[in-house]
Structures are given as C-alpha cells and as structure tokens.
Design an enzyme around this catalytic site. Sequence first.
Site: not given
Ligand code: DX5
Ligand code: ZN
Length: 215
Positions: A7, A32, A34, A36, A65, A67, A136, A174
């Site tokens: 990620s 991956h 993210d 947001m 991903h 969010m 999640m 995740d």
């Molecule tokens: C959290 C993200 C994850 C995050 C995971 O909202 O969706 O992808 O980067 O990070 P770790 O592996 O450090 O928990």
């Molecule tokens: Zn994620």
Amino acid sequence: MAIVAPSFLSANFLQLQEECDKINTSEAEWYHLDVMDGSFVPNISFGIPVIAALRKATKKVLDVHLMIVEPEKYIAAFADAGANVLTVHLEASVHLHRTIQQIKQHGMKAGVALNPHTPVSLLQDVITDLDLVCLMSVNPGFGGQKFIERTYQKVRDLKAMIVNSGSNCLIEIDGGVTLDNAKKLTDAGADVLVAGNTVFASPDPLETIRLLRLA
Ligand code: DX5
Ligand code: ZN
C-alpha cells in the site's frame, strides 16, 4: 502463495520514483493505491493525477481502493488513469449492482470493500458479479493500525459464499497485515494481502514481500 499488494499510503512521497523502482523489482504483483476524500473517511490521501503518474512507473496491476462518497462519478476517470482493479465501498454505493457493471464496462476488474462492521452476507446477491472483495481489517482512513481479529471469521464466511456460488472472486485483506498474521489469513481463504506499514517500514521491504507471498 498470496498476491502481495504493497500500500503506497505508507510510501515516501518525496521519493515515489525510488519507491516504485523498489517495488517493481519485488515479488509483489500489485500496487495498492488508497484514494480518500475526507468525507467517507476522516483523511485525505492522493487522487487521479498521482495514479496516472504511477501508471507510467510500473507494469504491475494498479489496485485502486476508493474510500470516497459517490464513487460512481469517477469510474471513467480512474479507468483513464490506468487502474486495473477498482474497488468501491459497499457503504458508499447506493446502487452497487449498477456501479459494479459500470466498472467492468470500463475494462477494469470490479471490487467491493466492506468496513469492519459490515457483514459479508450483504454481498450474497452480487457475489457472482465481483472480481474482488476487500475485507477491511481496520477502520479505513489510516495506515499502521491494529488488525481486527474478527476478520478471520469473515474470511471463512466469505470463502464459503464464494465456493457455494461458483464465483471466482478474490478475497483481499486490507489493514494491519503482518508477517505474524499473513499465514492465518491465507489459511482462512485470503488471496490478496495488502501491506502498507509492514512493507514500507521494513528494514528489508523486498524480503518482507517475499515472506508475505509465501504465507
Ligand atoms: C487504510 C487503507 C490501507 C492502508 C493499510 O484505510 O485502506 O490500504 O494503507 O495500511 P497498513 O498495512 O499499514 O495497515
Ligand atoms: Zn486500502
């Protein structure tokens, strides 16, 4: 053998090219990414221009991903940016079935993510349409959080639903994935392990990825 998806939320943003070069030489098959929006989750990360730039830095699968609220508004934009897998949250999608079809019509694999409080049973009527379910295992929004133990049972329940329905969708985990829980997750049925902190804070990210993959 798990698919490992580092990620990039935990990457060093001042050295993104170097981070990409490093992951490109690793056994990780996916990136991956993210996204947001500060509304669906209490954090803001990066968006479409950064993903388009990363597309130029790798041939690996871009696993995006979302969010964000109203993810259906941005399907075409993420396809144009080069996403290969596009995952929306069930909790953010009023017309989830339509959104899944639109993601596939844009040539991407369709994923749905579930927050820790959302039961996998809510996917029963779309499971055969999906390419990926992202469970999640932390509350979304931040890297480096503690893994929620209840996730193991959710993986087993989801795996049973997938097998019974004849779906070939992948199970992605995740949040809080470590070298200590990776094997237990793949034993329960996980196919894809997202790892932010575990990979990027490791003294030897390539070796950590190799070990995660063997889980
Ligand atoms: C959290 C993200 C994850 C995050 C995971 O909202 O969706 O992808 O980067 O990070 P770790 O592996 O450090 O928990
Ligand atoms: Zn994620």
